[in-house]
Design an enzyme around this catalytic site. Sequence first.
Site, PDB file in Angstrom:
ATOM      1  N   GLU A  82       0.828  -1.215   0.000  1.00 13.29           N
ATOM      2  CA  GLU A  82       0.000   0.000   0.000  1.00 13.29           C
ATOM      3  C   GLU A  82       0.857   1.257   0.000  1.00 13.29           C
ATOM      4  O   GLU A  82       0.447   2.300  -0.500  1.00 13.29           O
ATOM      5  CB  GLU A  82      -0.935   0.026   1.222  1.00 13.29           C
ATOM      6  CG  GLU A  82      -2.236  -0.694   0.962  1.00 13.29           C
ATOM      7  CD  GLU A  82      -3.292  -0.479   2.053  1.00 13.29           C
ATOM      8  OE1 GLU A  82      -3.023   0.194   3.060  1.00 13.29           O
ATOM      9  OE2 GLU A  82      -4.394  -1.028   1.887  1.00 13.29           O
ATOM     10  N   HIS A 104       9.712 -26.041   0.789  1.00 11.47           N
ATOM     11  CA  HIS A 104       9.092 -27.179   0.103  1.00 11.47           C
ATOM     12  C   HIS A 104       7.949 -26.727  -0.795  1.00 11.47           C
ATOM     13  O   HIS A 104       7.144 -27.545  -1.229  1.00 11.47           O
ATOM     14  CB  HIS A 104       8.608 -28.189   1.146  1.00 11.47           C
ATOM     15  CG  HIS A 104       9.738 -28.723   1.970  1.00 11.47           C
ATOM     16  ND1 HIS A 104      10.419 -29.875   1.670  1.00 11.47           N
ATOM     17  CD2 HIS A 104      10.358 -28.194   3.072  1.00 11.47           C
ATOM     18  CE1 HIS A 104      11.383 -30.062   2.557  1.00 11.47           C
ATOM     19  NE2 HIS A 104      11.370 -29.051   3.417  1.00 11.47           N
ATOM     20  N   LYS A 131     -13.561   0.497  -2.949  1.00 12.18           N
ATOM     21  CA  LYS A 131     -14.372   0.798  -1.753  1.00 12.18           C
ATOM     22  C   LYS A 131     -15.640   1.538  -2.176  1.00 12.18           C
ATOM     23  O   LYS A 131     -16.743   1.218  -1.746  1.00 12.18           O
ATOM     24  CB  LYS A 131     -13.581   1.699  -0.796  1.00 12.18           C
ATOM     25  CG  LYS A 131     -12.815   0.981   0.283  1.00 12.18           C
ATOM     26  CD  LYS A 131     -12.393   1.992   1.354  1.00 12.18           C
ATOM     27  CE  LYS A 131     -11.473   1.392   2.370  1.00 12.18           C
ATOM     28  NZ  LYS A 131     -11.004   2.333   3.381  1.00 12.18           N
TER      29      LYS A 131
HETATM   30  O1  PA5 Z   1      -3.298   1.084   6.097  1.00 18.23           O
HETATM   31  C1  PA5 Z   1      -4.410   1.518   5.916  1.00 18.23           C
HETATM   32  O2  PA5 Z   1      -4.663   2.733   5.950  1.00 18.23           O
HETATM   33  C2  PA5 Z   1      -5.573   0.589   5.633  1.00 18.23           C
HETATM   34  O3  PA5 Z   1      -5.168  -0.731   5.526  1.00 18.23           O
HETATM   35  C3  PA5 Z   1      -6.600   0.676   6.754  1.00 18.23           C
HETATM   36  O4  PA5 Z   1      -6.001   0.322   7.963  1.00 18.23           O
HETATM   37  C4  PA5 Z   1      -7.791  -0.233   6.469  1.00 18.23           C
HETATM   38  O5  PA5 Z   1      -8.366   0.087   5.242  1.00 18.23           O
HETATM   39  C5  PA5 Z   1      -8.829  -0.105   7.569  1.00 18.23           C
HETATM   40  O6  PA5 Z   1      -9.225   1.226   7.684  1.00 18.23           O
HETATM   41  P1  PA5 Z   1      -9.938   1.760   8.976  1.00 18.23           P
HETATM   42  O7  PA5 Z   1      -8.951   1.696  10.092  1.00 18.23           O
HETATM   43  O8  PA5 Z   1     -10.335   3.154   8.642  1.00 18.23           O
HETATM   44  O9  PA5 Z   1     -11.106   0.869   9.214  1.00 18.23           O
END
Ligand code: PA5
Length: 462
Positions: free
Chosen positions: A294, A323, A436
């Site tokens: 990300e 393995h 999303k």
């Molecule tokens: O790293 C990030 O920003 C995302 O992986 C969020 O943690 C994830 O989408 C969950 O979001 P939230 O904490 O708003 O529920």
Amino acid sequence: MIELNYRNVDETIIGSKNGLNIREEFDKYKDTITHIIADLNKRKDKPGQWLQWMNLGYNEETLWYVKEYAAMVQDRFENVLVLGIGGSALGGLAVTEALLKPYWNLLTTEQRNGLPRIFFLDNIDPDTISGLLEILDLKKTLVNVITKSGSTAETMSQFMIVKNILEQELGDDYRKNIVATTDKKTGVLRQIAEQEGYKTFVVPDDVGGRFSVFSAVGLLPFALVGIDIDEIVNGFKDMDLALKNTDINENIAAQNALIHYLMDTKKGKNLSVMMPYSSRLKYVSDWYVQLWAESLGKNKDKNGNDVEIGPTPIKALGATDQHSQIQLYNEGPNNKVITFVRVKEFDNNLEIPAIFEYTGIGYLGGKTVNQLINAEADATRVALADYQRPTVTIILPKINGYYVAQLLYLLEVQTAIAGELYNIDTFNQPGVEQAKNYTYALMGRVGYEESAQVLQSKLTTV
Ligand code: PA5
């Protein structure tokens, strides 16, 4: 301190086609790295820079409140149920799996010293949610719902299911079984928590989910199951101090970031495998995959140019995946950098009894499983070098809160430095938003009617 061994990326070991002239590269990038580290540390306190994660280990107030609350509720509950996804769950999973006694949830209450079991619901599979709810007595469960935005569909739908059952079973008292970790002001969960009167903890401003493990997002679940969070914070602080060093020759996060960056951009090795040789560190790989993917997978650089970059992270586990994946890593495309994580001293010394004398297995008798797992790590590393495949090794003296915290913080800083080398915004995730929004549209969220229409037509063709 944990160490980094990068000998096996050097051209003297794996040849000049695949290897780097490390001395030369470190010299060439010396000033760039000095500038990046100094700049991150200069910007870290400024609002809007998303660098508050660099300060989390110093937040004495959070530490105090988390400890106080945990001590108060710990022995009232048999279970802790964490609801969250992505950065709101992966750090918790990684650290609890590493630091709790293996198979924690299968131990008796006495074996757990009266501390709760811990479960993470980080997906929305109807079967696993139903399955877990069948075995958990929610009346004896503390539910920690974690979402920074306060509206993530997966987390909030789990929460709505669990809250509904709790209320049916406990009436007005249900509130005592909920603790919410969310933004301090905004978001639906904050609103609900205030209206209903839940105990809350804060996901601090300018801390993205994947960088939040040292905030209450991680510290609260850790403290609830008896993990020493002072030890974790000490590991963070000592690693932070070490990584403030602006000299690349002294800074292992900068070294590993530069190695990965150069292997990708100069040698075409854009797959990053994380392979701990310890089952307890298995979920550190999952956490790393999210952190790296990300943060570094972006289609624009900071100047708005189209770049479509980012090394693809892959999780593996030693020795298990020798393995399954190593055949590919040795002989398939030479397009990966493999990070081994090795543990010097395990908690247990497990001897293999000398009960057979057959030639094929007799040699194992009298040795330890400890020797075997580390021999396999060494053997695999050397074999990969024979095939001219680059590997780096992170060495942990032991698995404890101090070193696991060092490992996670090292990888966070490494990611931030890599992002600067790629010249991208490490801390946003616009690519997650599209799907999303489509989900909101499909599920009928108000305000997404137009997207819903576009989507309906696309669904018939795409
Ligand atoms: O790293 C990030 O920003 C995302 O992986 C969020 O943690 C994830 O989408 C969950 O979001 P939230 O904490 O708003 O529920």
